[in-house]
Structures are given as C-alpha cells and as structure tokens.
Scaffold this motif. Sequence first.
Motif, PDB file in Angstrom:
ATOM      1  N   GLN A  25       0.849  -1.194   0.000  1.00 38.71           N
ATOM      2  CA  GLN A  25       0.000   0.000   0.000  1.00 38.71           C
ATOM      3  C   GLN A  25       0.883   1.242   0.000  1.00 38.71           C
ATOM      4  OE1 GLN A  25      -1.474   1.829   3.358  1.00 38.71           O
ATOM      5  NE2 GLN A  25      -0.630   0.394   4.884  1.00 38.71           N
ATOM      6  N   THR A  26       0.346   2.313  -0.553  1.00 42.18           N
ATOM      7  CA  THR A  26       1.139   3.538  -0.703  1.00 42.18           C
ATOM      8  C   THR A  26       0.685   4.666   0.208  1.00 42.18           C
ATOM      9  OG1 THR A  26      -0.301   4.273  -2.497  1.00 42.18           O
ATOM     10  CG2 THR A  26       1.651   2.988  -3.117  1.00 42.18           C
ATOM     11  N   GLU A  27      -0.365   4.437   1.045  1.00 38.20           N
ATOM     12  CA  GLU A  27      -0.968   5.547   1.787  1.00 38.20           C
ATOM     13  C   GLU A  27      -0.831   5.443   3.301  1.00 38.20           C
ATOM     14  OE1 GLU A  27      -4.934   6.009   0.283  1.00 38.20           O
ATOM     15  OE2 GLU A  27      -4.232   6.422  -1.755  1.00 38.20           O
ATOM     16  N   ASN A  28       0.054   4.569   3.786  1.00 34.71           N
ATOM     17  CA  ASN A  28       0.422   4.559   5.196  1.00 34.71           C
ATOM     18  C   ASN A  28      -0.732   4.198   6.144  1.00 34.71           C
ATOM     19  OD1 ASN A  28       2.708   4.849   6.849  1.00 34.71           O
ATOM     20  ND2 ASN A  28       1.933   6.789   7.658  1.00 34.71           N
ATOM     21  N   HIS A  29      -1.652   3.343   5.678  1.00 38.88           N
ATOM     22  CA  HIS A  29      -2.769   2.934   6.541  1.00 38.88           C
ATOM     23  C   HIS A  29      -2.288   1.948   7.594  1.00 38.88           C
ATOM     24  CE1 HIS A  29      -5.796   4.941   4.120  1.00 38.88           C
ATOM     25  NE2 HIS A  29      -5.195   4.455   3.042  1.00 38.88           N
ATOM     26  N   ARG A  30      -2.859   2.069   8.791  1.00 35.06           N
ATOM     27  CA  ARG A  30      -2.450   1.221   9.911  1.00 35.06           C
ATOM     28  C   ARG A  30      -2.961  -0.208   9.758  1.00 35.06           C
ATOM     29  NH1 ARG A  30      -4.592   1.907  16.130  1.00 35.06           N
ATOM     30  NH2 ARG A  30      -3.494   0.095  16.982  1.00 35.06           N
ATOM     31  N   TYR A  31      -4.252  -0.345   9.384  1.00 32.72           N
ATOM     32  CA  TYR A  31      -4.876  -1.660   9.327  1.00 32.72           C
ATOM     33  C   TYR A  31      -4.780  -2.253   7.912  1.00 32.72           C
ATOM     34  CZ  TYR A  31      -7.070  -1.220  13.930  1.00 32.72           C
ATOM     35  OH  TYR A  31      -7.306  -1.106  15.284  1.00 32.72           O
ATOM     36  N   MET A  32      -4.349  -3.524   7.848  1.00 34.63           N
ATOM     37  CA  MET A  32      -4.322  -4.268   6.589  1.00 34.63           C
ATOM     38  C   MET A  32      -4.899  -5.655   6.832  1.00 34.63           C
ATOM     39  SD  MET A  32      -0.662  -3.146   4.932  1.00 34.63           S
ATOM     40  CE  MET A  32      -1.080  -3.687   3.265  1.00 34.63           C
ATOM     41  N   GLN A  97      -8.927   5.593  11.604  1.00 38.59           N
ATOM     42  CA  GLN A  97      -8.673   4.862  12.845  1.00 38.59           C
ATOM     43  C   GLN A  97      -9.956   4.311  13.451  1.00 38.59           C
ATOM     44  OE1 GLN A  97      -5.545   4.297  14.083  1.00 38.59           O
ATOM     45  NE2 GLN A  97      -4.898   5.241  12.176  1.00 38.59           N
ATOM     46  N   GLY A  98     -11.106   4.707  12.930  1.00 38.03           N
ATOM     47  CA  GLY A  98     -12.374   4.298  13.530  1.00 38.03           C
ATOM     48  C   GLY A  98     -12.985   3.107  12.854  1.00 38.03           C
ATOM     49  N   TYR A  99     -14.253   3.217  12.497  1.00 35.26           N
ATOM     50  CA  TYR A  99     -14.985   2.086  11.953  1.00 35.26           C
ATOM     51  C   TYR A  99     -15.283   2.289  10.477  1.00 35.26           C
ATOM     52  CZ  TYR A  99     -15.510   1.109  16.905  1.00 35.26           C
ATOM     53  OH  TYR A  99     -15.262   0.861  18.225  1.00 35.26           O
ATOM     54  N   GLY A 100     -14.328   2.771   9.749  1.00 29.18           N
ATOM     55  CA  GLY A 100     -14.508   3.038   8.335  1.00 29.18           C
ATOM     56  C   GLY A 100     -14.497   1.799   7.482  1.00 29.18           C
ATOM     57  N   PRO A 101     -14.792   1.940   6.192  1.00 26.41           N
ATOM     58  CA  PRO A 101     -14.857   0.798   5.283  1.00 26.41           C
ATOM     59  C   PRO A 101     -13.467   0.280   4.947  1.00 26.41           C
ATOM     60  CG  PRO A 101     -15.142   2.819   4.060  1.00 26.41           C
ATOM     61  CD  PRO A 101     -15.099   3.209   5.512  1.00 26.41           C
ATOM     62  N   LEU A 102     -13.436  -0.951   4.433  1.00 29.16           N
ATOM     63  CA  LEU A 102     -12.215  -1.505   3.862  1.00 29.16           C
ATOM     64  C   LEU A 102     -12.180  -1.173   2.379  1.00 29.16           C
ATOM     65  CD1 LEU A 102     -11.965  -5.072   5.457  1.00 29.16           C
ATOM     66  CD2 LEU A 102     -11.409  -2.842   6.419  1.00 29.16           C
ATOM     67  N   HIS A 103     -10.959  -1.043   1.859  1.00 28.23           N
ATOM     68  CA  HIS A 103     -10.761  -0.880   0.428  1.00 28.23           C
ATOM     69  C   HIS A 103      -9.847  -2.002  -0.035  1.00 28.23           C
ATOM     70  CE1 HIS A 103     -12.730   3.037   0.301  1.00 28.23           C
ATOM     71  NE2 HIS A 103     -12.146   3.271   1.465  1.00 28.23           N
ATOM     72  N   PHE A 104     -10.242  -2.627  -1.142  1.00 27.38           N
ATOM     73  CA  PHE A 104      -9.603  -3.865  -1.570  1.00 27.38           C
ATOM     74  C   PHE A 104      -8.703  -3.696  -2.777  1.00 27.38           C
ATOM     75  CE2 PHE A 104     -11.677  -7.172   0.938  1.00 27.38           C
ATOM     76  CZ  PHE A 104     -12.727  -6.464   1.490  1.00 27.38           C
ATOM     77  N   GLY A 105      -7.684  -4.569  -2.852  1.00 25.56           N
ATOM     78  CA  GLY A 105      -6.908  -4.723  -4.062  1.00 25.56           C
ATOM     79  C   GLY A 105      -7.663  -5.595  -5.046  1.00 25.56           C
ATOM     80  N   ASN A 106      -7.029  -5.883  -6.190  1.00 20.58           N
ATOM     81  CA  ASN A 106      -7.704  -6.634  -7.233  1.00 20.58           C
ATOM     82  C   ASN A 106      -7.469  -8.140  -7.164  1.00 20.58           C
ATOM     83  OD1 ASN A 106      -9.263  -4.709  -8.609  1.00 20.58           O
ATOM     84  ND2 ASN A 106      -7.432  -3.910  -9.603  1.00 20.58           N
TER      85      ASN A 106
ATOM     86  N   GLY B  95     -14.822  -3.870  16.032  1.00 23.01           N
ATOM     87  CA  GLY B  95     -14.538  -2.966  14.933  1.00 23.01           C
ATOM     88  C   GLY B  95     -13.324  -3.252  14.096  1.00 23.01           C
ATOM     89  N   ASN B  96     -12.637  -4.366  14.356  1.00 23.31           N
ATOM     90  CA  ASN B  96     -11.386  -4.596  13.655  1.00 23.31           C
ATOM     91  C   ASN B  96     -11.540  -5.252  12.293  1.00 23.31           C
ATOM     92  OD1 ASN B  96      -9.869  -3.536  15.719  1.00 23.31           O
ATOM     93  ND2 ASN B  96      -9.717  -5.477  16.786  1.00 23.31           N
ATOM     94  N   MET B  97     -12.694  -5.864  12.030  1.00 23.00           N
ATOM     95  CA  MET B  97     -12.833  -6.611  10.780  1.00 23.00           C
ATOM     96  C   MET B  97     -14.269  -6.515  10.283  1.00 23.00           C
ATOM     97  SD  MET B  97     -12.744 -10.343  12.555  1.00 23.00           S
ATOM     98  CE  MET B  97     -11.521  -9.779  13.728  1.00 23.00           C
ATOM     99  N   LEU B  98     -14.465  -6.890   9.030  1.00 22.70           N
ATOM    100  CA  LEU B  98     -15.795  -6.961   8.453  1.00 22.70           C
ATOM    101  C   LEU B  98     -16.166  -8.419   8.224  1.00 22.70           C
ATOM    102  CD1 LEU B  98     -15.901  -4.141   5.750  1.00 22.70           C
ATOM    103  CD2 LEU B  98     -16.216  -4.014   8.214  1.00 22.70           C
TER     104      LEU B  98
END
Lengths: 113, 110
Positions: A25-32, A97-106, B95-98
């Motif tokens: 990833q190129t945007e320094n996100h904490r969660y993967m 850092q909260g309860y936002g959506p996931l964004h996926f690779g292909n 909140g850690n996963m979907l």
Amino acid sequence: DAGITQSPRHKVTETGTPVTLRCHQTENHRYMYWYRQDPGHGLRLIHYSYGVKDTDKGEVSDGYSVSRSKTEDFLLTLESATSSQTSVYFCAIREGQGYGPLHFGNGTRLTVT
Amino acid sequence: EDQVTQSPEALRLQEGESSSLNCSYTVSGLRGLFWYRQDPGKGPEFLFTLYSAGEEKEKERLKATLTKKESFLHITAPKPEDSATYLCAVSNNAGNMLTFGGGTRLMVKP
C-alpha cells in the motif's frame, strides 16, 4: 484508488510447496487485511494487521501465516500449500482509525495442483 | 458470532425494472453496515456505509437503507452497467474486521 497492489496476480503451484503473496500500500494505513473468496463461502478473513509486527487471526487462519515488517507491506504465506487453499486472495486496507470501510486490491488467483 | 445473509443469490432484471436486494444480519453491537459492488476479476468496490437504523444513503440509481435487522439496496431503473455482484458486510463492537454475506449477483438485460 486505494493505492493497493497485490502480487502476483495469478499463481499456479504444487501441493506441498510454500507460497508467499504480497500486498503493498502507498498511503500509510495502519490496518491491513487478507481475505479469501470462494464460491458458496463469500469473503472470509484469514489474518489482519493493526501495525508493524502486530497481527491477529481471522476466521480461517489455519495453514496461513502473515508478516508485516514495514507499514506498506503485508505478506501472506502458505507454508505448505494444499488443494483446499485454491482460491482468490484479496488484500484490503482500512481507512482512518475508527470504523470506516475496507478498500480492496484486485486479488491474487492461486491454484494449487 | 456475526452472521450476514444476502438474498436473493441471483437476480435477473430487465433494463428499467426496479428492485431491491436484501441483507439480513446478526451482530454483537453494530458499528457499521457496508455495501460493496464487485465486478468479475476485480476486488470489491466500496459503495456505502450505514451506521444506525433509519439511515439512508444514495448514489445515482442506488439507495441503501438500514433497520435493526436488515438492510436493503434499492436499484431504481437499472441499466446493464449495473450488472455486478453486490456484497454486504458488518462491523461489530470490536470494529477490527468486516464479516461478509455471500453476495447477490445482479444481471440487467437491455
């Protein structure tokens, strides 16, 4: 575009061989995250990471290990591939850092023969 | 254990024929309900997040709604380019996963 690159995109391997899939990833996100997608099962969580060297198991973690030595890279390893691990593997990042959506690779399509 | 069930599994519509997709869920403290679109050979593409019952979100021909037990994705006057698999997912108190449902495959014929 969430700036996620998965490699390889396709791989065929033999039963019993080790396999490593890479997510960058190129945007320094904490969660993967690593998910697998199979007909009849939908997307299922394998492992996720909440920081460098911080990882946790998901629903279907048996037979898989992960590593995250840098913020931008999350590796998924199949120590000894089996035919049941034939699947499409998706990496994802979580925005914020909260309860936002996931964004996926292909995805990476893995076939174990 | 969180569970998400989507129905129908597949839906065929004529262009312009409006319909709804259902997502039923059980979750230990809903933190968010997410809708995604997935095209063949691609990763899921994020559409909407809904956080509380009564909330609605719209984008072009799509409208998502949420109750305490289910969410609907309403498709108004669909076009062939709306053909895709639509996925629903929930996030719980941790909140850690979907957790994802199995998806609805939508096919819109011209």
